[in-house]
Design an enzyme around this catalytic site. Structure first.
Site, short mmCIF file in Angstrom:
data_model
loop_
_atom_site.label_atom_id
_atom_site.label_comp_id
_atom_site.label_asym_id
_atom_site.label_seq_id
_atom_site.Cartn_x
_atom_site.Cartn_y
_atom_site.Cartn_z
N GLY A 305 48.76 8.67 -16.74
CA GLY A 305 47.33 8.43 -16.66
C GLY A 305 46.51 9.30 -17.60
CB SER A 306 43.01 10.40 -17.34
OG SER A 306 42.48 9.10 -17.24
#
Length: 582
Positions: A305-306
């Site tokens: 993810g981020s």
């Protein structure tokens, strides 16, 4: 005439006489000689055939026994070796402070000599009074077999041995053995690993020790009952216990299916603590077979993810094509290849580079990756060690996955953490390189000095990039999604990552894989702490994003372990204030 000359004359006369006789008898004895030659050839062929048959029978017997052993239960065929071989020692495993993580204890195992068993039925009944969990049918089969040795029960307790001795069963005896004992139980199970019933390493550092030559020495009988030098690990048992406790509580508290965390020294690459939950008790590893054996920190790959935005921004800044003062238009979604890229909490305006990081803008991050290009993006992630198999002592390390062919859509989605799956441990290692001065250092579970680490370190980013990333981590820790990881006195900075899980080939809108990667003290980091939590159903304040569950887990680990790691708290703007309690 000399002695040697006389010998030569006698030999020459003998040769002359033999030649004369052969000429006279050639006609008469030719047929007899031919018959003798044929008989000799026939006998030679017969002998060769007999030898071939003997070898064939021998190999058939060996092959049959191998098939028999292959189909037999492990206890039937394992460790049938001299008693001193069974007593061969393994070295103790200790933590960095000398606390024992694994050691050998003396025990005995029960065996039978079936040819000496008087009454198999009676023997089975008597043994069952002491060992009620025995498979009676299997024990009866062993006691009535034609073999001369059968294991009945491995690794008995002293009380069991005493009670069986009192039964006085003929043909039953005990052989001394070593049993591996793990005082901490599951505390460091995935790091330490476990051994099989024959005291051979199966996973973790136990298997690593065997792979360094111990297994080969044991196989040829070169080990003995002598005490071996302990193997010291890099982990701190106190920190390890905290990490596992936080991971276990986080999984239960946030109703997730798994969780994990690691504490890593950014200057040496030493792992101070690492846990993956569910786990198992190495004293009885079979109980954790369903879920606990998998070390998700190093042997599980996930879309992070981020947290990957850390590497995208570092790549853009390190290239010189993007500066901290630059801005990118994040007012509209990006449409490419039938997909729409949008922000989770969009600001719908032009964002500066720090704001892109603080607000975790997918659009702004994708545009920065586009500035670098596909090949440059792939090269940078490879340089950071995120696309290749991690090199460390643990045998359980999985290779990351990536697209077979990188296209523009792949580069864009990978920029914010979708499309590449990597292990949480190597994500932490790559993040450490962004905070320690730009040096990529492979992680180790053995003690390593800073000088030793510098010898193997690879410079992967510029010092100016490191300064920028420390600033961005601190900004996000104070004012962004990492606020829930803040610990008074310890400046914690980091980046959250909330990725949609892939379920049946599609991204789920209800299940997340959350992670938080952090450094502390962020002004001059000594440690990286990374946590992940898989499919949480809730979080702090009721949210399901990483900021509401993965970040608080980091905060709890730092709050409880910072003092043990030797990090002193600082208060006030310049760090000189004291915390006074009245």
């Amino acid at each position: 005439m000399s002695f040697l000359s006389r010998i030569m004359v006698v030999k020459s006369k003998a040769h002359f006489n033999a030649g004369g006789n052969n000429n006279r008898s050639a006609g008469a004895g030719g047929q007899s000689f031919e018959g003798t030659r044929k008989r000799s050839g026939s006998q030679a062929r017969s002998r060769v055939a007999v030898m071939i048959c003997c070898f064939g029978v021998a190999y058939a017997v060996i092959g049959g026994r191998l098939v028999q052993y292959g189909m037999a239960s492990p206890e039937t065929v394992s460790s049938i070796s001299p008693a001193d071989r069974l007593m061969a020692s393994r070295p103790d495993i200790v933590d960095r402070n000398g606390e024992i993580l694994a050691t050998d204890i003396r025990t005995v195992s029960l065996y039978a000599e079936p040819n000496r068993i008087v009454d198999a039925d009676e023997a089975v009944e008597m043994l069952a009074t002491v060992l009620p969990d025995l498979d009676r049918r299997d024990i009866y089969r062993k006691l009535t077999s034609k073999s001369r040795f059968q294991w009945l029960k491995r690794q008995l307790t002293p009380k069991q041995q005493s009670r069986i001795l009192a039964l006085g069963i003929p043909g039953v005896g005990f052989r001394p053995e070593k049993r591996r004992f793990y005082p901490g139980g599951p505390t460091a199970s995935h790091i330490v690993g476990y051994v099989n019933i024959d005291n051979r390493g199966i996973s973790g550092m136990e298997r690593y020790i065997d792979n360094q030559g111990l297994a080969d020495l044991a196989a040829i009988g070169m080990t003995s009952d002598a005490k071996l030098e302990p193997v010291r690990l890099s982990i701190d048992l106190r920190v390890q216990a905290i990490v596992r406790d936080v991971v276990k509580d986080g999984m239960e508290k946030y109703k997730a299916i798994s969780a994990g965390a690691v504490v890593l020294n950014v200057h040496t690459g030493e792992v101070l603590g690492m846990a993956s939950y569910p786990d198992f008790d190495p004293n009885n590893p079979a109980e954790g077979a369903e879920e606990g054996w998998l070390n998700r920190m190093s042997n599980g790959t996930f879309e992070m993810g981020s947290t990957f935005k850390s590497f995208t921004l570092a790549m853009a800044l390190d290239s010189g094509k993007v500066k901290l003062t630059d801005s990118f238009d994040a007012s509209k979604p990006i449409r490419i290849g039938g997909f729409t890229i949008h922000d989770f909490h969009g600001k719908h305006r032009v964002l500066t580079v720090p704001e892109i990081f603080q607000y975790s803008s997918n659009i702004g991050t994708a545009k920065m990756a586009d500035v670098i290009g596909i090949e440059g993006h792939k090269e940078f992630l490879t340089r950071m060690g995120l696309l290749t198999r991690l090199e460390t002592e643990l045998p359980e390390v999985k290779t990351p996955s990536q697209p077979a062919v990188w296209k523009k859509i792949n580069s864009i989605t990978i920029s914010y953490g979708h499309g590449v799956s990597t292990t949480p441990l190597q994500t932490a290692v790559a993040a450490a390189a962004l905070l320690n001065g730009g040096k990529l250092i492979n992680p180790t579970f053995l003690p390593r000095s800073r000088e030793e680490a510098d010898e193997i370190a690879k410079m992967v980013v510029k010092p100016s990039t490191v300064d920028a990333m420390r600033y961005l981590y601190k900004l996000n820790g104070n004012d962004g999604s990492g606020r829930n990881a803040l610990v008074p006195g310890f400046n914690v900075g980091g980046k959250t990552g909330t990725a949609n899980k892939v379920v049946n080939g599609r991204y789920s809108n209800t299940l997340n894989f959350n992670a938080f990667v952090s450094g502390f003290p962020i002004d001059n980091p000594d440690y990286v702490v990374l946590t992940f939590i898989d499919a949480p159903q809730t979080g702090k304040g009721g949210g399901r994003t990483a900021g509401s569950n993965a970040a608080p887990m980091v905060g709890e680990i730092i709050r409880r372990s910072a003092a043990l790691l030797g990090v002193k708290p600082k208060f006030g703007d310049d760090g000189s204030a004291l915390l006074v309690s009245y």
